[in-house]
Design a protein around this motif. Structure first.
Motif, PDB file in Angstrom:
ATOM      1  N   SER A 555       0.886  -1.143   0.155  1.00 10.71           N
ATOM      2  CA  SER A 555      -0.158   0.054   0.051  1.00 10.71           C
ATOM      3  C   SER A 555       0.901   1.276  -0.055  1.00 10.71           C
ATOM      4  O   SER A 555       0.737   2.319   0.826  1.00 10.71           O
ATOM      5  N   GLY A 556       2.032   1.403  -0.641  1.00 10.19           N
ATOM      6  CA  GLY A 556       2.794   2.341  -0.662  1.00 10.19           C
ATOM      7  C   GLY A 556       3.860   2.340   0.404  1.00 10.19           C
ATOM      8  O   GLY A 556       3.166   1.961   1.573  1.00 10.19           O
ATOM      9  N   GLY A 557       4.978   2.485   0.169  1.00 10.12           N
ATOM     10  CA  GLY A 557       5.876   2.576   1.548  1.00 10.12           C
ATOM     11  C   GLY A 557       6.183   1.196   1.888  1.00 10.12           C
ATOM     12  O   GLY A 557       6.002   0.264   1.028  1.00 10.12           O
ATOM     13  N   GLN A 558       6.393   0.797   3.100  1.00 13.94           N
ATOM     14  CA  GLN A 558       6.650  -0.466   3.441  1.00 13.94           C
ATOM     15  C   GLN A 558       5.327  -1.596   3.217  1.00 13.94           C
ATOM     16  O   GLN A 558       4.366  -1.062   3.996  1.00 13.94           O
ATOM     17  N   GLY A 559       5.538  -2.466   2.815  1.00 14.10           N
ATOM     18  CA  GLY A 559       4.268  -3.515   2.810  1.00 14.10           C
ATOM     19  C   GLY A 559       4.276  -4.709   3.914  1.00 14.10           C
ATOM     20  O   GLY A 559       5.113  -4.411   4.799  1.00 14.10           O
ATOM     21  N   GLN A 560       3.320  -5.630   3.696  1.00 15.09           N
ATOM     22  CA  GLN A 560       3.575  -6.700   4.734  1.00 15.09           C
ATOM     23  C   GLN A 560       3.770  -7.886   3.837  1.00 15.09           C
ATOM     24  O   GLN A 560       2.945  -8.004   2.791  1.00 15.09           O
ATOM     25  N   TYR A 561       4.512  -8.748   4.321  1.00 14.71           N
ATOM     26  CA  TYR A 561       4.620  -9.981   3.555  1.00 14.71           C
ATOM     27  C   TYR A 561       5.089 -11.121   4.497  1.00 14.71           C
ATOM     28  O   TYR A 561       5.958 -10.956   5.531  1.00 14.71           O
ATOM     29  N   GLY A 562       4.255 -12.284   4.565  1.00 14.56           N
ATOM     30  CA  GLY A 562       4.714 -13.252   5.265  1.00 14.56           C
ATOM     31  C   GLY A 562       4.034 -14.722   4.695  1.00 14.56           C
ATOM     32  O   GLY A 562       2.711 -14.641   4.559  1.00 14.56           O
ATOM     33  N   ARG A 563       4.894 -15.823   4.662  1.00 10.80           N
ATOM     34  CA  ARG A 563       4.222 -17.040   4.159  1.00 10.80           C
ATOM     35  C   ARG A 563       4.474 -18.163   5.341  1.00 10.80           C
ATOM     36  O   ARG A 563       5.542 -18.285   5.816  1.00 10.80           O
ATOM     37  N   VAL A 564       3.424 -18.935   5.765  1.00 18.82           N
ATOM     38  CA  VAL A 564       3.738 -19.872   6.714  1.00 18.82           C
ATOM     39  C   VAL A 564       3.058 -21.263   6.143  1.00 18.82           C
ATOM     40  O   VAL A 564       1.939 -21.194   5.651  1.00 18.82           O
ATOM     41  N   PHE A 594      11.202 -14.098  14.319  1.00 18.45           N
ATOM     42  CA  PHE A 594       9.790 -13.800  13.677  1.00 18.45           C
ATOM     43  C   PHE A 594       8.782 -15.199  14.272  1.00 18.45           C
ATOM     44  O   PHE A 594       7.475 -15.053  14.461  1.00 18.45           O
ATOM     45  N   ILE A 595       9.555 -16.453  14.726  1.00 22.59           N
ATOM     46  CA  ILE A 595       8.837 -17.446  15.073  1.00 22.59           C
ATOM     47  C   ILE A 595       7.897 -17.141  16.260  1.00 22.59           C
ATOM     48  O   ILE A 595       6.950 -17.807  16.345  1.00 22.59           O
ATOM     49  N   PRO A 596       8.437 -16.662  17.436  1.00 23.49           N
ATOM     50  CA  PRO A 596       7.677 -16.395  18.581  1.00 23.49           C
ATOM     51  C   PRO A 596       5.960 -15.795  18.092  1.00 23.49           C
ATOM     52  O   PRO A 596       5.079 -15.911  18.601  1.00 23.49           O
ATOM     53  N   HIS A 597       6.252 -14.709  17.403  1.00 24.49           N
ATOM     54  CA  HIS A 597       5.187 -14.209  16.881  1.00 24.49           C
ATOM     55  C   HIS A 597       4.261 -14.928  16.052  1.00 24.49           C
ATOM     56  O   HIS A 597       2.940 -14.680  15.990  1.00 24.49           O
ATOM     57  N   ILE A 598       4.648 -16.040  15.197  1.00 23.66           N
ATOM     58  CA  ILE A 598       3.872 -16.832  14.487  1.00 23.66           C
ATOM     59  C   ILE A 598       3.134 -17.527  15.669  1.00 23.66           C
ATOM     60  O   ILE A 598       1.700 -17.971  15.285  1.00 23.66           O
ATOM     61  N   GLU A 599       3.729 -18.022  16.753  1.00 24.40           N
ATOM     62  CA  GLU A 599       3.113 -18.989  17.585  1.00 24.40           C
ATOM     63  C   GLU A 599       2.021 -17.982  18.308  1.00 24.40           C
ATOM     64  O   GLU A 599       0.650 -18.346  18.619  1.00 24.40           O
ATOM     65  N   LYS A 600       2.389 -16.852  18.640  1.00 22.81           N
ATOM     66  CA  LYS A 600       1.325 -15.952  19.191  1.00 22.81           C
ATOM     67  C   LYS A 600       0.136 -15.839  18.510  1.00 22.81           C
ATOM     68  O   LYS A 600      -1.101 -15.678  18.965  1.00 22.81           O
ATOM     69  N   GLY A 601       0.220 -15.651  17.153  1.00 21.62           N
ATOM     70  CA  GLY A 601      -0.970 -15.655  16.089  1.00 21.62           C
ATOM     71  C   GLY A 601      -1.645 -16.762  16.116  1.00 21.62           C
ATOM     72  O   GLY A 601      -2.980 -16.675  16.310  1.00 21.62           O
ATOM     73  N   ASP A 632       9.590  -6.199   3.601  1.00 17.19           N
ATOM     74  CA  ASP A 632       8.237  -6.038   3.873  1.00 17.19           C
ATOM     75  C   ASP A 632       7.759  -7.047   5.195  1.00 17.19           C
ATOM     76  O   ASP A 632       6.893  -6.823   5.549  1.00 17.19           O
ATOM     77  N   SER A 633       8.732  -8.119   5.407  1.00 17.22           N
ATOM     78  CA  SER A 633       8.467  -8.937   6.490  1.00 17.22           C
ATOM     79  C   SER A 633       8.414  -8.228   7.943  1.00 17.22           C
ATOM     80  O   SER A 633       9.294  -7.578   8.074  1.00 17.22           O
ATOM     81  N   SER A 634       7.395  -8.569   8.875  1.00 19.80           N
ATOM     82  CA  SER A 634       7.297  -7.881  10.131  1.00 19.80           C
ATOM     83  C   SER A 634       6.743  -8.790  11.110  1.00 19.80           C
ATOM     84  O   SER A 634       6.172  -9.603  10.706  1.00 19.80           O
ATOM     85  N   GLU A 635       6.878  -8.635  12.228  1.00 21.46           N
ATOM     86  CA  GLU A 635       6.298  -9.356  13.320  1.00 21.46           C
ATOM     87  C   GLU A 635       4.739  -9.330  12.994  1.00 21.46           C
ATOM     88  O   GLU A 635       3.881 -10.289  13.025  1.00 21.46           O
ATOM     89  N   LEU A 636       4.158  -8.252  12.747  1.00 14.14           N
ATOM     90  CA  LEU A 636       2.677  -8.017  12.466  1.00 14.14           C
ATOM     91  C   LEU A 636       2.176  -8.998  11.199  1.00 14.14           C
ATOM     92  O   LEU A 636       1.364  -9.546  11.378  1.00 14.14           O
ATOM     93  N   ALA A 637       3.104  -8.906  10.062  1.00 16.23           N
ATOM     94  CA  ALA A 637       2.921  -9.644   8.946  1.00 16.23           C
ATOM     95  C   ALA A 637       2.781 -11.174   9.455  1.00 16.23           C
ATOM     96  O   ALA A 637       1.690 -11.908   8.868  1.00 16.23           O
ATOM     97  N   ALA A 641      -0.335 -13.746   9.350  1.00 16.85           N
ATOM     98  CA  ALA A 641      -0.504 -14.542   8.341  1.00 16.85           C
ATOM     99  C   ALA A 641      -0.686 -16.072   9.076  1.00 16.85           C
ATOM    100  O   ALA A 641      -1.558 -16.891   8.670  1.00 16.85           O
ATOM    101  N   SER A 642      -0.391 -16.195  10.402  1.00 19.86           N
ATOM    102  CA  SER A 642      -0.674 -17.422  11.161  1.00 19.86           C
ATOM    103  C   SER A 642      -2.162 -17.505  11.435  1.00 19.86           C
ATOM    104  O   SER A 642      -2.872 -18.557  11.307  1.00 19.86           O
ATOM    105  N   ILE A 643      -2.774 -16.223  11.735  1.00 21.75           N
ATOM    106  CA  ILE A 643      -4.244 -16.260  12.303  1.00 21.75           C
ATOM    107  C   ILE A 643      -5.061 -16.664  11.051  1.00 21.75           C
ATOM    108  O   ILE A 643      -5.898 -17.381  11.111  1.00 21.75           O
TER     109      ILE A 643
END
Length: 752
Positions: A555-564, A594-601, A632-637, A641-643
Motif C-alpha cells: 500500500s505504498g511505502g513498506q508493505g506486509q509479507y509473510g508465508r507460513v 519471527f517464530i514467537p510471533h507466529i506462535e502468538k498468532g 516487507d516482512s514484520s512481526e505483525l505480518a 499470516a498465522s491467524i
C-alpha cells in the motif's frame, strides 16, 4: 497370677497413700486393708472428702447450662415453638405468630424477608432461663437450600429437639436433619407438634420415626384427646396429668390421670420401660427382677440412654395452642446433656493435626469457634461457641487460621437481633463479639495453644446463576454485597466467567440464590439482572490438515509479507497441554526472531473457534516451511499470516464442539428410582452406577451440564423433596451431531 496380684496391691497402696499421706508405711498393706481404707474414705467420711476434693467454682454453673437447637422439616412449627419457649421463660412478654396478622412476626424471624415469606432463612441465637438453668437456643431453617445454617448450629450444640408434625409425620427434611444430627453425634429428644390439627396421629409418627429414621424411641407422654378435643398430656414417667390454663397456656395444672386413661397409661409406661431397658443395663436389671421402678430411676435411665445416643424420648403437644411446651422444657433439662457431658475434639496444629480431647471446663486454655457471621450496622458480628477456658472483654485472642491477634472490644449475649453486654463468658456458652475479622469456621485461642476445631462439613454448591447490576454506578455496592455474603455463608460462592465476563453466583438451590439476589436489592439498594449462566463449551479438531498461507499487502511505502506452511493435528488423548506449537523449519526460510510471533498468532486464533466462537483445545500446530521478504516482512505480518492460516485450515480438520459433562450422584428413595432414571435418560445422561443404601438408591450418572439447569427443583418434585444430588465436573466430551447443528445455528444470528 502372683504378678497381677502384687500389681493390684501396689495400686491399692498408692491410692491409700494418696488418701492418707501421713500414714505412709514401709510395708504395703494387704489388698483387703487397702480396700477398707478406700471404702472408709468414700463412704464413712464424706465431710473429710469434701474438704479435700472441693468442687471447682464453675461445676455447678456449667451443670446448669444447656445448648440446644430446634430443627425439623419446613412448616413443622420450629419458630412457633421457640416463640412459646421465650414467652414462658419470660424473655418476651407477648406472643407473635410467624405469619402474624399483627404484622410483627415471630421474634426469631428478625429479617424482613423471613417475615414476608413466613420461613426461617438464618439461624437465630437466643438464651433464656428456666428453673435456674440457662438454656441457649438456636432456631434453624427447615428448607433444604439453607442446610448450612443447620450444619453450623449442630456443630456447636450439645443437644437438639427434633420437631415432627403429627399430620405430615417424618418428611424429607426430617430425614436430612436427622442425618446431620447423627454426623455431629448430637443427643436429641423428639417433639410431635400440632396435635390440635385435623388428622393428628402421634402414634403413627412414632412408628414412622422408628422405621424411617431408625430411632430407638418411645413416648414419655401421651395426649388427652386429639384434634379439637386435645386438652392436655399424661406424663408417663411421673404418672401425672398436665392441663394448660390461662390465655396463653402459662398456668400448668397437675392432676391425677383421668380414670378412663389409666389402663392405656400403664401399658404405654411399660412400653417405655422396655424400650429404655434394651439400652440401659441398670434399668434392665431392676426390670428383669420385677422390682417396682420409681419415677427417679426411670428418669435417670432415660437421661443416661439419651446422652449415650441410644434412645430418643418423644414429647407431644401443640405449640400454636400453647400446650405441652413447659413439660418439653423440663425434658430438655432432665434428658439433654450439659457441656461437661459432651466430648469435643480439636486438632493440634503444632503436632501434625493430632486429635486432642478438650476438657470442656473454664480451667483450661481458651478455645472458641466462630460458627456464624453477620454484618450489622456497626460492623461484623461473630457468634462464638466457647469450648474451653474463659473469654473476657478487653483481652487479646488469636485467630489460629490467620495467626492474627485481636482485642475483644465488645462481648454480648444475643437475643435474636438484639444484644446484651456481658463482661466475661466461660466454656459451654454461646456469645457474640463485635469487631472480629474472621471467616466462618475460624478457631480462636488465648495464644497458649494452636488448636483448630474440626472443620464443619460444607456441601458443594449445586446451582449457578449469572448476575450483574442494572446500573454501572452501583458496581461498588454490588461487589461489597457479594463479598459480605461469601464470608457469612460458606455455601455461597462467587466467580467470574473469564470468557463471558459475567459474575456467576453458586449456591444450594434456586431459592438460596433468589434470597441473596433479593437481599442485594433490599440491603444494598442494588437492582440486579439474573440470567441463565452460559455453559462453557469448547471446540477441537478430529483430523490432520495442511496449511500454506501467504499474507501479502502493498500500500505504498513498506508493505506486509509473510508465508507460513505446515499442518495442524489433534493432540493425543490425555495430553497435559491444551495447545502445542512446534517449529520444524530447517534452515532460515523464516528468521528466528519471527517464530514467537507466529506462535502468538496461532494461539490468538485458537481462542475463538469458527463453529460457535469458543476456545479450541487439544490442538498441535507444526511449522514445516515458510518465506520472508527482506524489507516487507514484520512481526505483525507473520502474526496475521498465522491467524488467517489457522482459519483457512480449521474447517478441513473436521472440528467438533465439546461440552462439559458432570458426574452426578443422586440419593433417592427406592420407590422413585424408575422416575429419576427415566428423567436422566431424557437429559441425555448415561447411568454408570447404581447401588442400594438402606431404603435409598444411589445413582451415579454422567450428564451434560447444559441439561442440568433447574434440576434441583425437578428432582424435588419427582421425589416429594426426598431426593438429593451432588455434581462435579468430569470432562469435556463431543456433543451429538444434532446438538452441534443446533448450537451452530443459534450462534449464527449473533455472529451476523
Amino acid at each position: 497370677m502372683a504378678g497381677s496380684r502384687s500389681s493390684t496391691t501396689r495400686l491399692l497402696y498408692t491410692l491409700r497413700s494418696s488418701i492418707y499421706p501421713s500414714s505412709r508405711s514401709p510395708t504395703p498393706p494387704s489388698p483387703i486393708t487397702a480396700l477398707l481404707h478406700l471404702h472408709r474414705h468414700y463412704s464413712a467420711a464424706p465431710a473429710v472428702r469434701a474438704k479435700d476434693d472441693k468442687e471447682p467454682w464453675w461445676k455447678e454453673s456449667m451443670e446448669k447450662v444447656r445448648n440446644i437447637g430446634i430443627s425439623a422439616h419446613i412448616d413443622s412449627g420450629k419458630t412457633t415453638l421457640t416463640e412459646r419457649v421465650l414467652f414462658y421463660t419470660g424473655r418476651i412478654h407477648e406472643i407473635h405468630e410467624v405469619r402474624g396478622k399483627d404484622g410483627v412476626g415471630a421474634k426469631m424471624d428478625s429479617m424482613e424477608l423471613e417475615r414476608e415469606k413466613g420461613i426461617t432463612i438464618q439461624s437465630a441465637a437466643t438464651y433464656c432461663t428456666w428453673k435456674d438453668y440457662q438454656v441457649n437456643i438456636i432456631d434453624t431453617p427447615g428448607h433444604v437450600d439453607f442446610t448450612i445454617e443447620v450444619e453450623r448450629a449442630l456443630r456447636v450444640l450439645d443437644g437438639a429437639i427434633l420437631v415432627l408434625c403429627s399430620v405430615g409425620g417424618v418428611q424429607s427434611q426430617s430425614i436430612t436433619v436427622d442425618r446431620q444430627m447423627r454426623r455431629y453425634e448430637v443427643p436429641r429428644v423428639a417433639f410431635i407438634n400440632k396435635l390440635d390439627r385435623m388428622g393428628a396421629d402421634p402414634w403413627k409418627v412414632l412408628n414412622q420415626a422408628r422405621k424411617k429414621l431408625r430411632h430407638h424411641s418411645a413416648a414419655v407422654q401421651m395426649p388427652i384427646g386429639l384434634e379439637e378435643d386435645f386438652q392436655g398430656l399424661v406424663d408417663l414417667v411421673q404418672l401425672k396429668a398436665y392441663f394448660f390454663h390461662g390465655s396463653s397456656g402459662e398456668k400448668v395444672v397437675t392432676e391425677e390421670i383421668p380414670a378412663d386413661m389409666q389402663a392405656m397409661a400403664a401399658e404405654k409406661r411399660r412400653e417405655l420401660i422396655e424400650a429404655v431397658s434394651d439400652v440401659d443395663d441398670q434399668l434392665a436389671e431392676v426390670f428383669l427382677n420385677d422390682e417396682p421402678i420409681s419415677a427417679a430411676d426411670l428418669e435417670a435411665a432415660i437421661r443416661r440412654a439419651t446422652i449415650a445416643r441410644k434412645f430418643i424420648p418423644v414429647f407431644m403437644g401443640s405449640a400454636f395452642k400453647n400446650k405441652g411446651v413447659q413439660p418439653l422444657l423440663d425434658g430438655v433439662l432432665c434428658y439433654l446433656p450439659n457441656p461437661l457431658e459432651v466430648d469435643n475434639f480439636a486438632l493440634d496444629q503444632s503436632n501434625k493435626e493430632e486429635k486432642v480431647k478438650l476438657s470442656g471446663t473454664p480451667a483450661g486454655p481458651m478455645v472458641a469457634l466462630a460458627f456464624k457471621l453477620e454484618e450489622r450496622q456497626f460492623g461484623q458480628l461473630t457468634y462464638l461457641r466457647i469450648y474451653e477456658g474463659i473469654l473476657r472483654k478487653g483481652e487479646f485472642i488469636t485467630n489460629i487460621n490467620t495467626g492474627k491477634k485481636i482485642k475483644v472490644s465488645k462481648l454480648g449475649r444475643m437475643h435474636s437481633d438484639s444484644m446484651e453486654d456481658i463482661q466475661e463468658a466461660h466454656a459451654g456458652q454461646i456469645v457474640a463479639v463485635f469487631g472480629l475479622d474472621c471467616a466462618s469456621g475460624d478457631t480462636f485461642t488465648d495464644g497458649s495453644v494452636k488448636y483448630t476445631m474440626t472443620s464443619m462439613n460444607v456441601p458443594e454448591p449445586v446451582v449457578s446463576l449469572a448476575v450483574s447490576p442494572v446500573s454501572k454506578d452501583s458496581g461498588k455496592q454490588f461487589s461489597k454485597a457479594l463479598n459480605r455474603f461469601q464470608r457469612e455463608d460458606p455455601t455461597f460462592r462467587v466467580g467470574l466467567d473469564p470468557e463471558s465476563g459475567q459474575t456467576i453466583i453458586s449456591g444450594m438451590g434456586e431459592l438460596h440464590l433468589e434470597v441473596y439476589v433479593e437481599r442485594i436489592k433490599r440491603e444494598y439498594k442494588v437492582d440486579a439482572t439474573v440470567g441463565k449462566p452460559r455453559v462453557n463449551f469448547r471446540e477441537t479438531i478430529t483430523q490432520r490438515a495442511e496449511f500454506d498461507y501467504l499474507h501479502k499487502k502493498q500500500s505504498g511505502g513498506q508493505g506486509q509479507y509473510g508465508r507460513v506452511v505446515g499442518y495442524m493435528e489433534p493432540l493425543p488423548a490425555g495430553s497435559e497441554r491444551k495447545f502445542e506449537f512446534e517449529n520444524m523449519i530447517i534452515g532460515q526460510a523464516i528468521p528466528s526472531n519471527f517464530i514467537p510471533h507466529i506462535e502468538k498468532g496461532f494461539r490468538e486464533a485458537a481462542n475463538s473457534g469458527s463453529l460457535i466462537g469458543f476456545p479450541v483445545e487439544n490442538i498441535r500446530v507444526v511449522m514445516t516451511d515458510g518465506a520472508s521478504h527482506a524489507v516487507d516482512s514484520s512481526e505483525l505480518a507473520f502474526r496475521l499470516a498465522s491467524i488467517y492460516a489457522f482459519r483457512q485450515c480449521y474447517a478441513k480438520c473436521k472440528p467438533v464442539i465439546l461440552e462439559p459433562v458432570m458426574l452426578v450422584e443422586l440419593k433417592v428413595p427406592t420407590e422413585f428410582q424408575g422416575t429419576v432414571a427415566g428423567d436422566l435418560n431424557r437429559r441425555k445422561g448415561i447411568i454408570v452406577g447404581n447401588d442400594q443404601d438402606g431404603d435409598d438408591s444411589v445413582i451415579n450418572a454422567l450428564v451434560p451440564l447444559n441439561n442440568m439447569f433447574g434440576y434441583s427443583t425437578a428432582l424435588r418434585s419427582m421425589t416429594q423433596g426426598k431426593g438429593e444430588f451432588t455434581m462435579e465436573y468430569k470432562e469435556h466430551s463431543p456433543v451429538s451431531a444434532d446438538v452441534q447443528t443446533q448450537l451452530i445455528n443459534a450462534h449464527k444470528p449473533k455472529a451476523e
